[in-house]
Scaffold this motif. Structure first.
Motif, PDB file in Angstrom:
ATOM      1  N   TRP A  23     139.395 -67.019  -7.617  1.00 15.87           N
ATOM      2  CA  TRP A  23     140.607 -67.824  -7.702  1.00 15.87           C
ATOM      3  C   TRP A  23     140.350 -69.289  -7.345  1.00 15.87           C
ATOM      4  CZ3 TRP A  23     142.588 -70.598  -3.681  1.00 15.87           C
ATOM      5  CH2 TRP A  23     142.107 -70.293  -2.395  1.00 15.87           C
ATOM      6  N   PHE A  24     139.479 -69.519  -6.353  1.00 13.66           N
ATOM      7  CA  PHE A  24     139.216 -70.900  -5.943  1.00 13.66           C
ATOM      8  C   PHE A  24     138.543 -71.675  -7.073  1.00 13.66           C
ATOM      9  CE2 PHE A  24     136.543 -74.201  -4.018  1.00 13.66           C
ATOM     10  CZ  PHE A  24     137.509 -74.899  -3.298  1.00 13.66           C
ATOM     11  N   THR A  25     137.615 -71.046  -7.775  1.00 16.66           N
ATOM     12  CA  THR A  25     136.936 -71.688  -8.896  1.00 16.66           C
ATOM     13  C   THR A  25     137.918 -72.024  -9.999  1.00 16.66           C
ATOM     14  OG1 THR A  25     134.900 -70.484  -8.411  1.00 16.66           O
ATOM     15  CG2 THR A  25     135.094 -71.453 -10.607  1.00 16.66           C
ATOM     16  N   TYR A  26     138.826 -71.085 -10.290  1.00 12.26           N
ATOM     17  CA  TYR A  26     139.822 -71.319 -11.337  1.00 12.26           C
ATOM     18  C   TYR A  26     140.747 -72.480 -10.968  1.00 12.26           C
ATOM     19  CZ  TYR A  26     138.617 -66.996 -13.784  1.00 12.26           C
ATOM     20  OH  TYR A  26     137.962 -66.016 -14.486  1.00 12.26           O
ATOM     21  N   LEU A  30     141.105 -76.023 -12.874  1.00 13.22           N
ATOM     22  CA  LEU A  30     142.405 -76.455 -13.370  1.00 13.22           C
ATOM     23  C   LEU A  30     142.726 -77.869 -12.906  1.00 13.22           C
ATOM     24  CD1 LEU A  30     145.080 -75.834 -14.811  1.00 13.22           C
ATOM     25  CD2 LEU A  30     145.912 -74.845 -12.662  1.00 13.22           C
ATOM     26  N   ILE A  31     142.443 -78.160 -11.641  1.00 14.26           N
ATOM     27  CA  ILE A  31     142.708 -79.490 -11.098  1.00 14.26           C
ATOM     28  C   ILE A  31     141.845 -80.538 -11.794  1.00 14.26           C
ATOM     29  CG2 ILE A  31     142.527 -80.943  -9.044  1.00 14.26           C
ATOM     30  CD1 ILE A  31     143.241 -78.471  -7.380  1.00 14.26           C
ATOM     31  N   LEU A  32     140.563 -80.247 -11.928  1.00 11.63           N
ATOM     32  CA  LEU A  32     139.642 -81.198 -12.556  1.00 11.63           C
ATOM     33  C   LEU A  32     140.000 -81.437 -14.018  1.00 11.63           C
ATOM     34  CD1 LEU A  32     136.226 -80.057 -11.031  1.00 11.63           C
ATOM     35  CD2 LEU A  32     137.574 -82.058 -10.424  1.00 11.63           C
ATOM     36  N   PHE A  33     140.317 -80.368 -14.751  1.00 13.47           N
ATOM     37  CA  PHE A  33     140.703 -80.514 -16.153  1.00 13.47           C
ATOM     38  C   PHE A  33     142.010 -81.302 -16.270  1.00 13.47           C
ATOM     39  CE2 PHE A  33     138.123 -76.595 -17.364  1.00 13.47           C
ATOM     40  CZ  PHE A  33     137.142 -77.343 -17.987  1.00 13.47           C
ATOM     41  N   SER A  34     142.948 -81.044 -15.367  1.00 11.83           N
ATOM     42  CA  SER A  34     144.233 -81.745 -15.409  1.00 11.83           C
ATOM     43  C   SER A  34     144.042 -83.235 -15.208  1.00 11.83           C
ATOM     44  CB  SER A  34     145.174 -81.184 -14.338  1.00 11.83           C
ATOM     45  OG  SER A  34     145.460 -79.819 -14.570  1.00 11.83           O
ATOM     46  N   ILE A  35     143.187 -83.602 -14.257  1.00 10.87           N
ATOM     47  CA  ILE A  35     142.905 -85.020 -14.010  1.00 10.87           C
ATOM     48  C   ILE A  35     142.252 -85.652 -15.236  1.00 10.87           C
ATOM     49  CG2 ILE A  35     141.524 -86.632 -12.625  1.00 10.87           C
ATOM     50  CD1 ILE A  35     141.883 -84.720 -10.265  1.00 10.87           C
ATOM     51  N   LEU A  36     141.280 -84.944 -15.812  1.00 13.51           N
ATOM     52  CA  LEU A  36     140.590 -85.455 -16.991  1.00 13.51           C
ATOM     53  C   LEU A  36     141.551 -85.640 -18.159  1.00 13.51           C
ATOM     54  CD1 LEU A  36     137.933 -86.236 -18.380  1.00 13.51           C
ATOM     55  CD2 LEU A  36     137.581 -83.817 -18.903  1.00 13.51           C
ATOM     56  N   TYR A  37     142.404 -84.622 -18.394  1.00 11.54           N
ATOM     57  CA  TYR A  37     143.374 -84.723 -19.483  1.00 11.54           C
ATOM     58  C   TYR A  37     144.319 -85.897 -19.251  1.00 11.54           C
ATOM     59  CZ  TYR A  37     141.912 -79.896 -20.443  1.00 11.54           C
ATOM     60  OH  TYR A  37     141.189 -78.774 -20.710  1.00 11.54           O
ATOM     61  N   TYR A  38     144.786 -86.041 -18.018  1.00  7.13           N
ATOM     62  CA  TYR A  38     145.731 -87.113 -17.703  1.00  7.13           C
ATOM     63  C   TYR A  38     145.125 -88.485 -17.978  1.00  7.13           C
ATOM     64  CZ  TYR A  38     148.354 -90.468 -14.915  1.00  7.13           C
ATOM     65  OH  TYR A  38     149.038 -91.568 -14.502  1.00  7.13           O
TER      66      TYR A  38
END
Length: 273
Positions: A23-26, A30-38
């Motif tokens: 769960w921690f990896t997921y 998710l946080i890293l991808f969200s920042i990148l997408y933003y």
């Protein structure tokens, strides 16, 4: 039927039995991808690349579905997203650099200005620019929202003067001590004069392009500002933004439109009441 079993097992593997262990990896992904997408979407939105945004969203959703319902390694999606990020960086490297520099500059609200006051200010600026154009007096004005690097302001002289056509023309009078530098306008004030700006070094620029135009291009590459240039040789008025000359041979209507964008869009809504 066997294919549906494979899909079911993939979903269980990714989001079922193994979720508690990873769960921690997921969450981190998710946080890293969200920042990148933003960050990607912010750069594209600011440059009105809406169609490109739609294409990226489509491929991201497609890759997410592919990972969830197939045997694809989630790391493959990361590679795809990284390639998209590299493509965006290649196409919009100037805009990204400007966004990063803007993020490090402390912004403050301009002094409140009434609607009538803004109209009077715009008329004064337009009058000054047209007068200097008719008399072939070179000028470079930067419309800032307190978002210029400190070094640029410190290179000039702070004047904090009211905006009038006479004051602007006096600053750029050929024998005036501050006429060679840039005039920085912030809200309803002539904030600083005689400022030195970074020059654009692009080899593709015409050799005959003067230092004022190169300075206008340079400053709009490193900060989200608009520059108005009057050529000393020809009297031609140019409007520069985002590292490009948006309008050459600008007339009163073009200047007023650029000023309207500045006062009603670039400045915060709280600054104009």
């Amino acid at each position: 039927m066997a294919q549906w079993e494979v899909i079911k097992q993939n979903i269980i593997n990714n989001f079922g039995n193994g979720f508690a262990d990873r769960w921690f990896t997921y969450v981190l992904q998710l946080i890293l991808f969200s920042i990148l997408y933003y960050l990607i979407f912010k750069v594209l939105r600011n440059n009105k690349a809406d169609k490109f945004v739609g294409i990226i969203v489509f491929f991201i959703v497609l890759m997410g579905v592919a990972v969830a319902f197939s045997d694809l390694n989630p790391g493959f999606m990361f590679i795809i997203v990284a390639m998209i990020a590299l493509l965006v960086f290649t196409m919009y490297h100037t805009e990204i650099k400007r966004s990063l520099l803007d993020a490090g500059v402390k912004k403050s609200k301009a002094e409140p200005v009434t609607v009538t006051g803004v109209e009077l200010i715009m008329d004064e600026i337009v009058r000054a620019v047209q007068n200097m154009s008719k008399n072939d007096i070179g000028a470079l004005m930067v419309l800032s929202n307190d978002n210029l690097p400190d070094g640029i302001i410190e290179s000039g002289t702070k004047i904090n003067a009211q905006i009038t056509s006479q004051m602007i023309e006096a600053i750029f009078y050929p024998k005036a001590p501050l006429h060679d530098g840039a005039l920085v306008i912030e809200g309803n004030k002539l904030y600083a004069a005689g400022c030195f700006l970074p020059l654009a070094q692009d080899e593709r620029l015409p050799k005959e392009m003067g230092s004022r135009h190169r300075a206008a291009l340079g400053v709009t590459m490193v900060a989200s500002v608009t520059a108005i240039v009057v050529s000393e040789e020809t009297g031609i008025i140019s409007i520069v933004k985002n590292g490009v000359i948006k309008k050459k041979y600008a007339d009163a209507t073009d200047i007023k439109e650029a000023l309207s964008d500045y006062y009603w869009s670039d400045l915060t809504a709280e600054s104009v009441i």
